[in-house]
Scaffold this motif. Structure first.
Motif, PDB file in Angstrom:
ATOM      1  N   GLY A  91       0.794  -1.217   0.000  1.00 36.95           N
ATOM      2  CA  GLY A  91       0.000   0.000   0.000  1.00 36.95           C
ATOM      3  C   GLY A  91       0.829   1.270   0.000  1.00 36.95           C
ATOM      4  N   ARG A  92       2.112   1.143  -0.336  1.00 36.77           N
ATOM      5  CA  ARG A  92       3.001   2.304  -0.278  1.00 36.77           C
ATOM      6  C   ARG A  92       3.633   2.565  -1.642  1.00 36.77           C
ATOM      7  N   LYS A  93       3.944   3.824  -1.889  1.00 39.88           N
ATOM      8  CA  LYS A  93       4.699   4.175  -3.082  1.00 39.88           C
ATOM      9  C   LYS A  93       6.175   3.919  -2.846  1.00 39.88           C
ATOM     10  N   MET A  94       6.917   3.814  -3.932  1.00 34.89           N
ATOM     11  CA  MET A  94       8.336   3.474  -3.813  1.00 34.89           C
ATOM     12  C   MET A  94       9.214   4.610  -4.314  1.00 34.89           C
ATOM     13  N   GLY A  95      10.412   4.622  -3.797  1.00 35.22           N
ATOM     14  CA  GLY A  95      11.451   5.492  -4.319  1.00 35.22           C
ATOM     15  C   GLY A  95      12.535   4.631  -4.916  1.00 35.22           C
ATOM     16  N   GLY A  96      13.360   5.228  -5.736  1.00 30.68           N
ATOM     17  CA  GLY A  96      14.442   4.465  -6.337  1.00 30.68           C
ATOM     18  C   GLY A  96      15.405   5.377  -7.067  1.00 30.68           C
ATOM     19  N   THR A  97      16.514   4.806  -7.467  1.00 35.91           N
ATOM     20  CA  THR A  97      17.526   5.554  -8.204  1.00 35.91           C
ATOM     21  C   THR A  97      17.580   5.062  -9.634  1.00 35.91           C
ATOM     22  N   MET A  98      17.488   5.997 -10.565  1.00 40.50           N
ATOM     23  CA  MET A  98      17.566   5.688 -11.984  1.00 40.50           C
ATOM     24  C   MET A  98      19.001   5.894 -12.450  1.00 40.50           C
ATOM     25  N   TYR A  99      19.541   4.891 -13.133  1.00 33.96           N
ATOM     26  CA  TYR A  99      20.935   4.909 -13.562  1.00 33.96           C
ATOM     27  C   TYR A  99      21.044   4.793 -15.075  1.00 33.96           C
TER      28      TYR A  99
END
Length: 327
Positions: A91-99
């Motif tokens: 039920g949560r949004k995600m964060g991430g790193t784009m490479y």
């Protein structure tokens, strides 16, 4: 033909010289490979050489369950026991790193926001490790998988590892039932998929123009990337980059996602190299299709009530292409 012969001679000499001194695997870096010939003054192995230059990569040459493949609809087998895939985001949004890895556009979620898939053909729960983009220099190519010989402008691959049996991706990649890859074809449209729009809008994509560039993205809902369908195709295959481990269950979603022509153009402007080196477009970052051999291609698309024997060479009605064309 003369150029190909010269490369073969160079490669044979390279293998003989290095293997006579010490095992070649100790000499090579895991990223020492390419999708296409590069003008850098030195030999870097393209897919046809992956399995020859490094003994740890021999499955790339001799494996019997390699990926990607050409999905021939006449070989698909309806399996009524294939349940819908289950996506769990908590039920949560995600964060991430784009490479920009020099080979792919890669989005790697942070470990605080876990995304898991289960169900479908999977007997375990798999954790999302990476979202990887493949794309072509022309609109007729760019996907790793083909559909009845037809390529698409691109392919999104959501790469997961078996979190029930293994502690991380590296361990799972070389182990049975280790990897699950959800694959979605990319097509062009006037409107973009919500998730891909976050990655490919001009403000974001221009942050990773060159190899090793990275950019943090937050508040993304991975469910937005999935097309609105429970139908898919599945088969047992491999990772599509060296070492080509045959530990992957592939799940190809029966509807595409869309990006705009401008976003595809922006992808083609990404460089494989650092800014101080010659520009080489990242496009056409695909491995050629591999032989299906004795594998089954199963689907929960109920296109026929015929039997479920495997393997099956009967000619079934090829309706999958029509489904793929629908938005």
């Amino acid at each position: 033909m003369h150029v190909v012969w010269d490369i073969s001679v160079i490669l044979q000499t390279f293998i003989i010289c290095t293997s006579s001194a010490q095992p070649i695997t100790s000499k090579l870096d895991g990223s020492w490979w390419a999708y296409k010939d590069v003008v850098q003054g030195s030999f870097v192995p393209v897919p046809s050489f992956w399995g020859l230059v490094n003994s740890a990569w021999n499955l790339c040459a001799i494996g019997k369950r390699q990926s990607p493949i050409d999905i021939e609809t006449s070989h698909m087998i309806f399996d009524p026991y294939l349940t819908p895939l289950r996506l769990n985001t908590g039920g949560r949004k995600m964060g991430g790193t784009m490479y920009n890895t020099g080979k792919h556009v890669s989005l790697r979620p942070d470990k605080a926001h876990l995304v898991n898939i289960s169900g479908g053909p999977l007997g375990y729960s798999y954790r999302l490790e990476e979202v990887r983009l493949h794309f072509g220099s022309e609109d007729s190519q760019g996907s790793e998988h083909l559909l009845n010989g037809q390529g698409f402008p691109g392919e999104v691959q959501l790469i997961h590892y078996n979190q029930d049996l293994y502690t991380n991706y590296s361990e799972a990649a070389k182990s049975p039932y280790g990897i699950a890859v959800v694959s979605i074809f990319i097509k062009l449209s006037e409107n973009s998929n919500t998730f891909l729009n976050r990655m490919l809008n001009r403000d974001t994509i221009t942050r990773i123009n060159y190899k090793h560039d990275a950019f943090l993205l937050m508040g993304m809902n991975i469910a937005d990337l999935y097309p609105d369908t429970t139908r898919y195709i599945t088969y047992e295959g491999s990772i599509t980059i060296p070492p080509c481990y045959e530990t992957a269950t592939w799940i190809l979603i029966n509807k595409p996602v869309y990006v705009t022509q401008m976003q595809m153009h922006s992808l083609r402007l990404l460089s494989q190299n650092e800014p101080y080196k010659i520009f080489l477009s990242m496009s056409d970052n695909t491995r050629p299709t591999q032989p299906l051999l004795q594998r089954c291609i199963r689907t929960n698309i109920n296109f026929s009530k015929q039997g479920r024997d495997c393997p099956n060479n009967r000619a079934l009605r090829p309706q999958y292409r029509g489904n793929m064309e629908d938005k």
